[in-house]
Scaffold this motif. Structure first.
Motif, PDB file in Angstrom:
ATOM      1  N   UNK A  10      10.814  -9.926  -5.006  1.00  0.00           N
ATOM      2  CA  UNK A  10       9.789  -9.737  -3.844  1.00  0.00           C
ATOM      3  C   UNK A  10      10.761  -9.438  -2.652  1.00  0.00           C
ATOM      4  N   UNK A  11      11.880 -10.033  -2.455  1.00  0.00           N
ATOM      5  CA  UNK A  11      12.553  -9.954  -1.218  1.00  0.00           C
ATOM      6  C   UNK A  11      13.188  -8.514  -1.304  1.00  0.00           C
ATOM      7  N   UNK A  17      10.189  -1.154   1.086  1.00  0.00           N
ATOM      8  CA  UNK A  17       8.875  -0.616   1.339  1.00  0.00           C
ATOM      9  C   UNK A  17       8.309  -1.076   2.579  1.00  0.00           C
ATOM     10  N   UNK A  18       9.046  -2.033   3.055  1.00  0.00           N
ATOM     11  CA  UNK A  18       8.040  -2.647   4.275  1.00  0.00           C
ATOM     12  C   UNK A  18       9.159  -2.620   5.453  1.00  0.00           C
ATOM     13  N   UNK A  19      10.512  -2.591   5.114  1.00  0.00           N
ATOM     14  CA  UNK A  19      11.501  -2.699   6.217  1.00  0.00           C
ATOM     15  C   UNK A  19      11.811  -3.956   6.954  1.00  0.00           C
ATOM     16  N   UNK A  20      10.955  -4.933   6.326  1.00  0.00           N
ATOM     17  CA  UNK A  20      10.911  -6.322   6.715  1.00  0.00           C
ATOM     18  C   UNK A  20      11.480  -7.317   5.784  1.00  0.00           C
ATOM     19  N   UNK A  21      12.126  -8.454   6.158  1.00  0.00           N
ATOM     20  CA  UNK A  21      12.467  -9.235   5.036  1.00  0.00           C
ATOM     21  C   UNK A  21      11.316 -10.290   4.667  1.00  0.00           C
ATOM     22  N   UNK A  22      11.257 -10.759   3.358  1.00  0.00           N
ATOM     23  CA  UNK A  22      10.275 -11.684   2.939  1.00  0.00           C
ATOM     24  C   UNK A  22      11.083 -12.969   2.958  1.00  0.00           C
ATOM     25  N   UNK A  62       4.545  -4.913  -9.707  1.00  0.00           N
ATOM     26  CA  UNK A  62       5.107  -4.381  -8.491  1.00  0.00           C
ATOM     27  C   UNK A  62       4.007  -3.960  -7.737  1.00  0.00           C
ATOM     28  N   UNK A  63       2.865  -3.147  -8.241  1.00  0.00           N
ATOM     29  CA  UNK A  63       1.786  -2.922  -7.429  1.00  0.00           C
ATOM     30  C   UNK A  63       1.226  -4.267  -6.798  1.00  0.00           C
ATOM     31  N   UNK A  64       1.127  -5.318  -7.590  1.00  0.00           N
ATOM     32  CA  UNK A  64       0.615  -6.534  -7.140  1.00  0.00           C
ATOM     33  C   UNK A  64       1.360  -7.116  -6.127  1.00  0.00           C
ATOM     34  N   UNK A  93      -2.109   1.964   1.081  1.00  0.00           N
ATOM     35  CA  UNK A  93      -2.010   3.285   0.673  1.00  0.00           C
ATOM     36  C   UNK A  93      -0.549   3.807   1.033  1.00  0.00           C
ATOM     37  N   UNK A  94       0.176   3.418   2.296  1.00  0.00           N
ATOM     38  CA  UNK A  94       1.487   3.827   2.464  1.00  0.00           C
ATOM     39  C   UNK A  94       2.625   3.435   1.535  1.00  0.00           C
ATOM     40  N   UNK A  95       2.400   2.011   1.190  1.00  0.00           N
ATOM     41  CA  UNK A  95       3.557   1.473   0.313  1.00  0.00           C
ATOM     42  C   UNK A  95       3.052   1.695  -1.207  1.00  0.00           C
TER      43      UNK A  95
END
Length: 155
Positions: A10-11, A17-22, A62-64, A93-95
């Motif tokens: 997940x990290x 895909x988001x460019x931000x850390x979990x 991965x979609x979830x 939709x973007x990711x």
């Protein structure tokens, strides 16, 4: 797959895909039945259904994960994180996250068969029930007659 491996996965997806850390916890929750995953608003943890991984593989999970990360990042950013919000729909939709998870193959087996039936004493209308109820508290919906409870035979 262990909870630690899920956390790393997940990290990685969050950064790619988001460019931000979990920065919170992620783990499997075996009690989830009808959903692929869950984002907790108060603790910001993400729970994933391990049955989805076993039944549909890593691509579906991965979609979830992307779906739950959309909730996570939008909620922390103070934007619309609910399914009905335009921000959520755009980011999903973007990711390339999944809008719905696939149903599990054994979902039909979990539904209990009818064990009881109520029979109207006046018009013989029958009402099938999974749980036992007190027929004295109810009347027929068709003719308002009294009801009798019968236990159905097991097969």
């Amino acid at each position: 797959m262990s909870d630690e491996q899920l956390q790393q996965w997940i990290e990685k997806v969050s950064l790619e895909h988001f460019g931000v850390p979990f920065t919170h916890r992620a783990f499997f929750n075996r009690r989830l039945r009808s959903t692929g995953g869950r984002y907790a608003l108060r603790s910001h943890h993400i729970e994933i259904n391990p049955h989805q991984l076993a039944a549909h593989g890593e691509e579906a999970v991965e979609g979830i994960i992307k779906h739950e990360l959309c909730h996570y990042h939008l909620h922390l950013a103070g934007r619309g994180y609910q399914h009905r919000d335009a921000d959520f729909k755009r980011l999903l939709a973007k990711v390339g996250g999944s809008r719905y998870c696939q149903s599990l193959p054994d979902a039909a087996k979990r539904t209990l068969p009818f064990k009881y039936q109520l029979v109207c004493l006046d018009c013989n209308m029958t009402y099938k029930r999974k749980r036992r109820i007190d027929p004295k508290r109810y009347r027929c919906g068709k003719c308002a007659g009294k009801l009798r409870l019968e236990e159905l035979q097991r097969e």
